[in-house]
Design an enzyme around this catalytic site. Sequence first.
Site, mmCIF file in Angstrom:
data_model
loop_
_atom_site.group_PDB
_atom_site.id
_atom_site.type_symbol
_atom_site.label_atom_id
_atom_site.label_comp_id
_atom_site.label_asym_id
_atom_site.label_seq_id
_atom_site.Cartn_x
_atom_site.Cartn_y
_atom_site.Cartn_z
ATOM 1 N N PRO A 47 0.823 -1.212 0.000
ATOM 2 C CA PRO A 47 0.000 0.000 0.000
ATOM 3 C C PRO A 47 0.853 1.256 0.000
ATOM 4 C CG PRO A 47 0.116 -0.925 2.211
ATOM 5 C CD PRO A 47 0.847 -1.887 1.313
ATOM 6 N N ASP A 86 -2.204 2.908 2.480
ATOM 7 C CA ASP A 86 -1.671 3.074 3.820
ATOM 8 C C ASP A 86 -2.073 4.480 4.262
ATOM 9 O OD1 ASP A 86 -0.241 2.695 6.096
ATOM 10 O OD2 ASP A 86 1.738 2.825 5.159
ATOM 11 N N TRP A 524 3.624 0.731 10.537
ATOM 12 C CA TRP A 524 4.205 -0.468 9.913
ATOM 13 C C TRP A 524 3.448 -1.714 10.350
ATOM 14 C CZ3 TRP A 524 6.967 -0.278 5.781
ATOM 15 C CH2 TRP A 524 7.729 0.882 5.527
ATOM 16 N N GLN A 559 12.014 -1.450 0.989
ATOM 17 C CA GLN A 559 11.030 -2.222 1.753
ATOM 18 C C GLN A 559 11.609 -3.498 2.365
ATOM 19 O OE1 GLN A 559 8.308 -0.915 2.653
ATOM 20 N NE2 GLN A 559 8.508 0.849 1.311
ATOM 21 N N TRP A 563 8.263 -3.227 4.459
ATOM 22 C CA TRP A 563 7.093 -4.079 4.323
ATOM 23 C C TRP A 563 7.436 -5.569 4.232
ATOM 24 C CZ3 TRP A 563 3.775 -5.816 -0.130
ATOM 25 C CH2 TRP A 563 2.453 -6.049 0.280
ATOM 26 N N LYS A 596 19.473 10.530 -6.459
ATOM 27 C CA LYS A 596 18.106 10.152 -6.154
ATOM 28 C C LYS A 596 17.192 11.362 -6.341
ATOM 29 C CE LYS A 596 18.204 10.595 -1.131
ATOM 30 N NZ LYS A 596 17.807 9.891 0.094
ATOM 31 N N LYS A 599 12.635 16.171 -3.424
ATOM 32 C CA LYS A 599 12.078 17.513 -3.543
ATOM 33 C C LYS A 599 13.152 18.572 -3.336
ATOM 34 C CE LYS A 599 7.414 16.659 -2.053
ATOM 35 N NZ LYS A 599 6.673 16.649 -0.801
#
Length: 1058
Positions: A47, A86, A524, A559, A563, A596, A599
């Site tokens: 999610p 999520d 989490w 992840q 996750w 990477k 912003k």
Amino acid sequence: MIEEITNQYDPQKIEKKVHDFWAEVEAYSKVREHRKGGKKFFFVDGPPYTTGHIHLGTAWNKIIKDSILRYRSMCGHDMIDRAGWDMHGLPIEVKVEEALGFTSKKDIESYGVGNFIEKCKEFALMQKDDMTGQFQMLGAWLDWKDPYMTLKDEYIEAAWWTLKQAQEKKLLEQGKRVVNWCPRCETAIADSEVEYEDRADPSIFVKFKIKDVEDTFVVIWTTTPWTIPSNVAVAVHPSFEYAKVKAVDADGKEETLIIASDLVENVLRKGRYVDYEILSTMLGEDLTSLSYESPLADKVPEQAAMEHGIYLADYVTAENTGCVHIAPGHGMDDFDVGKKHGLPIFCPVGSDGRYTEQAGEYAGMHIREANKVVIEDLNERGNLLSEATINHRYGHCWRCKTPIIYLATEQWFIKIGELKEEMLSEIAKVKWYPEWAGSARFKDWVEGARDWCVSRQRYWGIPIPVWKCNNCGKMHVVGTKTELQEMSGITDDIELHRPYVDEVLLDCECGGKMKRVEDVFDVWFDSAVASWATLRFPQQQEEFDKWWPADFITEGQDQTRGWFYSQLGASMVAFGKAPYKSVLMHGFTLDGEGRKMSKSLGNVIAPGDVIDEFGADSLRSFVLSASAPWDDLKFAKDELKNIHRTLNILWNVYRFPLPYMVLDNFDPSQVSFESVKPYLRKEDRWILSRAQSLVALVDDAMAKCTLHRALRAINEFVLEDLSRWYIQLIRPRTWVEADDPDKLAVYRVLYDVFVLTAKVIAPFMPHLAEEMYQNLVRNVYPDAPVTIHMTDWPLVDESLVDKDLETHMEMVRSIVESASNARQKVGRKLRWPVSRIVLTPVNQQATDAVTNLKSVLMDQTNSKDIVLTGIDESWDELGFEANPDPGAIGPVFKGDAGKVIGALKKANAVQLKKTLALEGQFELEIPGGTVTIKPEMVNFIETLPEMVASAQSTAGIIYVDATLNREIESEGFTREVIRRVQDMRKELNLAVDDSIRSHIQINDERVLDLVLDREQFIAKETRANVQVIGLDVDTSGSLEKDWDVEGISMSIGITKAN
RNA sequence: GGGCCCGUAGCUUAGCUCGGUGGAGCGCACGGCUGAUAACCGUGAGGCCAUGAGUUCGAAUCUCAUCGGGCCCA
């Protein structure tokens, strides 16, 4: 009937049309419905957090998922693919706080938790809707209508149920632990929520006065002066050597310092001592009898009352002073040392980052201001050895970026540590793509697993379902809503979020009332239960039994700790096994420079912008083909353009025959493949075979999750096989006007290849595939499946596969390319025929290739004849020289290889070649001896006759003989003339079948004569019903041009004839 | 500081498992084709295969170290 398409490839238009179409016919649900009862495939969507906007990484993620699911669906799988969201947690709280102008928890409390929760919910749902639209723009097909959402009661129950399992298995524990703490959010945060960034902090060396010994100090180092008021002990390494050093400062003042021996010089330099003397040395374990005084005893009453000793700890490193400041309330290792030795867990800092009353005179001060004050106090008391600033990596709250602190607090833990071994054995059973994601990376992470702090002191989250009796302290974990209703006697629906659930009181056996603990879950923990929550477990057992565990999940490499881990942990607690059978770990998206995307760097690419410019199919094809899924993806716009161009070519290839098919009323339902079979040419069989091979290759790639290989193979098929070769070969056949079986064969083959191509690209470029399908298939067979995504994935038809033919064609293509090369060398353009091409084939296959495909070869090279020599037999019109092969020479002569190669190059090539051919070996003199040369050690380079150029192809060396004769010159000049007239026709925008009157003046008697040989041919090719060619011709007309053809000046005038 | 991954032409990359003179595409230059034409094709130049060392007759490929990038951790 198939329709002609006249437009350029316009992805925006196509994709809009396809999206509308899918919505109109409810394509997604029809397709899923269609596969009910097929092989089961349980996919769990990781999610995304409802931030409100997707970025390139999340787009890539969904594109991978969508492509794999579409492929699986076409392969017949019945699947579960609920999209997931999520939606709880701090980030949304922070966003809402910002929107409401809040800065602390107090603001939330006074606003009302109920109001605040409503705002959070509203916000999360709105963001979810926005993001759903963005994902759908990518063409991602998941179950968007019925997604799983962590804020739903059914989902919350899955989390509650899981916690109850933990409690029943004695894996749930409440206790004081040192946790990462965000003083702004006033909550514990998970290890995985800590983000490490560079930060400048004080770096101070502090002297602790040894009790009852004059002017003697143990020296420690810290970057957190604010923890000195909480100091309880000093730790040393048992087996390091420590020194007592007499140190003399610039004023001549002497004191004795205890420091690890290796670090003495370093520490004394920092303290600007001018001289020193080692008084004695000892091991760390000999220091434990010492105790010391807190320098801040006068400020912090508890410090004055406390014993301060020196303890042993193996984790102490030989850095700084080798003596480590221990504050059990503010460090994980410190806490462990404190526990082990029964030291007080002194933590005089509150949840808001301010000192509590326990901190004496520091009470009320924020720890951020405290560093300065503490340093000053230490200095005043003569306890500060040195002060500097250090740049180091320090943990920050990954949501609000506040530097974290460590606090000993009451928290809820799941004892993952106890499950470590089982977890390791479970991950070995999971299929990982790539293999090292599991065997190295994930394993490494799990090996370091610590107990999982699942509690947070916040509002917007799943409430921890623990009720505690205010009388006897008994605890009860509620597993479901029903259980809560039964126990509380409330029959109405209960909203499971705070603050509503907090108001539900339960009766305790002791007669007291049980009240929920205030904490909420770490988010989490929310996503950790996704694999069963998405099956609506525990409400539904049946679906769970049928589907769980997941067949496949895929997420980014971050992840691993996220996750992949949280799901495994929760699943071990709940079911004792891994919740997934296979995992694809994909990479991260980087910008063109390999940085990477963030912003702060301002280099974020919005998928929507890319779609606006190039379309979703181009974006999809790009991200899938640009790198292996597990490698990082560099976003290179040039590459994206390139992919876009490839799709454009596919479009043009598809578009090319349509006008002819339409003109001829070609109806694939009336012209069976069987009926054209006798008329298939070699190139037709070849493209059919190539298409089958493509399917096999894509199947193989999908099985290995190497999606990039699948896409690259598709692109290559389109570019090389279809566009650059097959279409070129068959063009003349489509121009034939009569109802020719040869033409019908081409139509049928093109049709089948296009339909197959559409199916093969369907998982990856679903819009373009749909567009092609609707025209090619649905317009012909109205009963065909409504969407291409409902069709079956093509099974490889072995009867169409002809590997020899593929190899032969590859060789022929190589020969044609080489012929182009050789033509350029000898200065003969393709329009001019050459008298012959000679090939020395490398093997029987090459010989067969030329024999088999001679007409293709002659046609594509514009050659009057193709001549084969024997295999590896030199063309008898050549000279040659020797070229040694290091690959064969090296292993035999080892150290002398260089000399052998040198000698071979100088040897008499003619004699060498002859001797090798006759005797199978050659005695070669090298400096210092003679060696035996075998035929495999040397190749021969030919030297060429006049007007012949050569080039290497994979089939062998080719020679283009560009010698001119009358016929060739006539043909060459004729085609030059035709080409120019055609060019002028185009300039006049004439239709293909318009006729013209042309007047051609050629100012060279010889050339004129050559051209006149083919006067009729020119008239036919240019559709001239009046044509005058001569030395002195009036060339006036609608368009009149002068040309220079190979040095001969010509004037041409043409006019449209009616 | 540790684990894992990556580093090949100006750019994007194949090759690395299992060592034998490094292949593409884009861009650039030159040329070709001209009934897909705002399309297409060929050729050429352009590489200390990140650096250094080791193993080997021979290393982009195997080993070690270093540097740079990414993800994760301390």
